[in-house]
Design an enzyme around this catalytic site. Structure first.
Site, PDB file in Angstrom:
ATOM      1  N   SER A   1       0.835  -1.200   0.000  1.00 18.43           N
ATOM      2  CA  SER A   1       0.000   0.000   0.000  1.00 18.43           C
ATOM      3  C   SER A   1       0.868   1.247   0.000  1.00 18.43           C
ATOM      4  O   SER A   1       2.030   1.214   0.416  1.00 18.43           O
ATOM      5  CB  SER A   1      -0.926   0.048   1.228  1.00 18.43           C
ATOM      6  OG  SER A   1      -1.882  -0.983   1.196  1.00 18.43           O
TER       7      SER A   1
ATOM      8  N   SER B   1      -2.501  -4.160  -3.481  1.00 20.61           N
ATOM      9  CA  SER B   1      -2.013  -2.893  -2.944  1.00 20.61           C
ATOM     10  C   SER B   1      -3.138  -1.874  -2.830  1.00 20.61           C
ATOM     11  O   SER B   1      -4.027  -1.805  -3.670  1.00 20.61           O
ATOM     12  CB  SER B   1      -0.915  -2.331  -3.860  1.00 20.61           C
ATOM     13  OG  SER B   1      -0.301  -1.205  -3.290  1.00 20.61           O
TER      14      SER B   1
ATOM     15  N   ASP C   1      -3.373   1.811  -3.109  1.00 15.49           N
ATOM     16  CA  ASP C   1      -2.627   3.007  -3.516  1.00 15.49           C
ATOM     17  C   ASP C   1      -3.605   4.167  -3.662  1.00 15.49           C
ATOM     18  O   ASP C   1      -4.439   4.180  -4.579  1.00 15.49           O
ATOM     19  CB  ASP C   1      -1.904   2.766  -4.839  1.00 15.49           C
ATOM     20  CG  ASP C   1      -0.936   1.589  -4.764  1.00 15.49           C
ATOM     21  OD1 ASP C   1      -0.324   1.416  -3.697  1.00 15.49           O
ATOM     22  OD2 ASP C   1      -0.818   0.850  -5.757  1.00 15.49           O
TER      23      ASP C   1
END
Length: 369
Positions: free
Chosen positions: A248, A286, A288
């Site tokens: 992340s 992830s 993001d």
């Protein structure tokens, strides 16, 4: 043998310059007028390496109901509390907190407590706390959820306009990125009389890339993951070093440029794009996220035409790239709950950049890196 006990240094202090634009005085998000940052760091080795970081726009603390804000989700495998209302209304109405994944919910409740106690909120019946997170579960016992209301309030109350701490502080205490120890990083750019400031919490996978030169964590003395160490989602440890438990990255952008929420969303999009410059692999697991908010310090000469936003986009991408690099270069090797994350070896990086012709060879009387 590589020395992993080197002193943290910002990349610009090592001679690594990102882009042609000048920085603000501190080269930090706090160069944007009316923006403060505070950290609470929790370290009880090896079990706990975690914390809270608060980004505080003064205008909200002074009774302004909201500020324009844009959101871009690069990949939504995360727990960004308050995201849907930000996307719907294009506004943020609380400070922005960053912390560890399983502590985000306690942090949100504490943020509500903080805001309701402030002036102008005596009759508030609805509030949208904004809390981002990354997973620090390799270096910290994330299931312990050690963040308390007192930790959150300390970060908020201690926020200042000074240069924020970077590396292993606040929400970056237990994070990792690109095979090395990650953390908090910040940077700024001045363009067209406006300031764009960035703060990041880095915790994502890929191969560290500095000015186009890849630096693998298993190439030159950085310690790889121990044999047999568990990896996220049951995968084998990545070849380029110990990877984060959950990939992340949280990016917060502040600017005094007179942009509306839609334009700030365009700025936020460029912020996530800049992750590619430092080697992110944008893994499917992830989270993001980029949040870009405007401050009321912008000139009153009207807005900015979309056709004139390219300099702001360039400033954003350069500042994000440098902030991400600062988050790693300012971090220190950390022995944690389920593994060790090694700091970026500065000398190795500088040697590789010189060999690639990105940096000049040092003079005989030059500074020792």
């Amino acid at each position: 043998m590589t020395n992993h006990s080197r002193q943290p240094r910002r990349v610009r202090d090592l001679g690594i310059v990102v882009g042609p634009l000048r920085t603000g005085p501190l080269n930090a998000i706090t160069d944007v007028p009316g923006v403060r940052v505070g950290h609470t760091t929790i370290v009880d080795p090896p079990r706990l390496h975690t914390g809270v970081t608060a980004i505080v726009p003064d205008a909200l603390e002074q009774g302004r109901g909201s500020l324009p804000c844009g959101l871009f989700v690069g990949n939504g495998f995360g727990k960004l509390i308050g995201a849907t209302q930000v996307a719907e209304l294009g506004a943020v109405e609380t400070p922005i907190l960053l912390t560890a994944t399983l502590s985000a919910f306690r942090a949100a409740d504490a943020l509500v407590t903080h805001v309701l106690a402030g002036p102008g909120h005596e009759d508030t019946r609805t509030l949208n706390p904004v809390v981002g997170e990354t997973n620090d579960g390799r270096l910290s016992d994330i299931r312990a959820r050690p963040i308390t209301e007192a930790h959150v309030l300390a970060a908020l109350d201690g926020a200042t306009s000074d240069l924020p701490g970077e590396g292993c502080v606040g929400a970056g205490t237990g994070t990792m990125a690109l095979g090395f120890k990650g953390g908090i990083g910040t940077s700024s750019r001045v363009v067209g009389g406006w300031t764009v400031g960035v703060l990041v919490q880095s915790n994502f996978s890929g191969t560290l890339t500095v000015r186009g030169v890849p630096i693998r964590a298993d190439d030159g003395g950085a310690r790889p993951a121990p044999a047999g160490a568990p990896a996220a989602d049951g995968a084998e440890p990545a070849a380029n070093g110990l990877q984060p438990e959950g990939n992340s990255c949280m990016i917060v952008i502040a600017t005094d440029a007179p942009l509306d929420a839609r334009q700030l969303g365009r700025v936020a999009r460029r912020a996530v794009f800049a992750m590619a410059r430092v080697g992110s692999d944008f893994a499917g697991g992830s989270g993001d996220y980029a949040l870009a908010f405007g401050t009321p310090g912008a000139p009153s000469s009207g807005g900015v035409d979309d056709g004139d936003l390219d300099p702001v986009f360039a400033a954003t991408m350069d500042a994000v790239e440098e902030a991400l690099l600062n988050s790693l270069f300012m971090a220190t090797t950390t022995v944690g709950h389920r593994g060790t994350a090694t700091a970026v070896p500065h000398t190795l990086v500088l040697d590789r950049l010189r060999a690639a012709g990105v940096l000049p060879q040092p003079s005989a009387t030059g500074p020792v890196s």
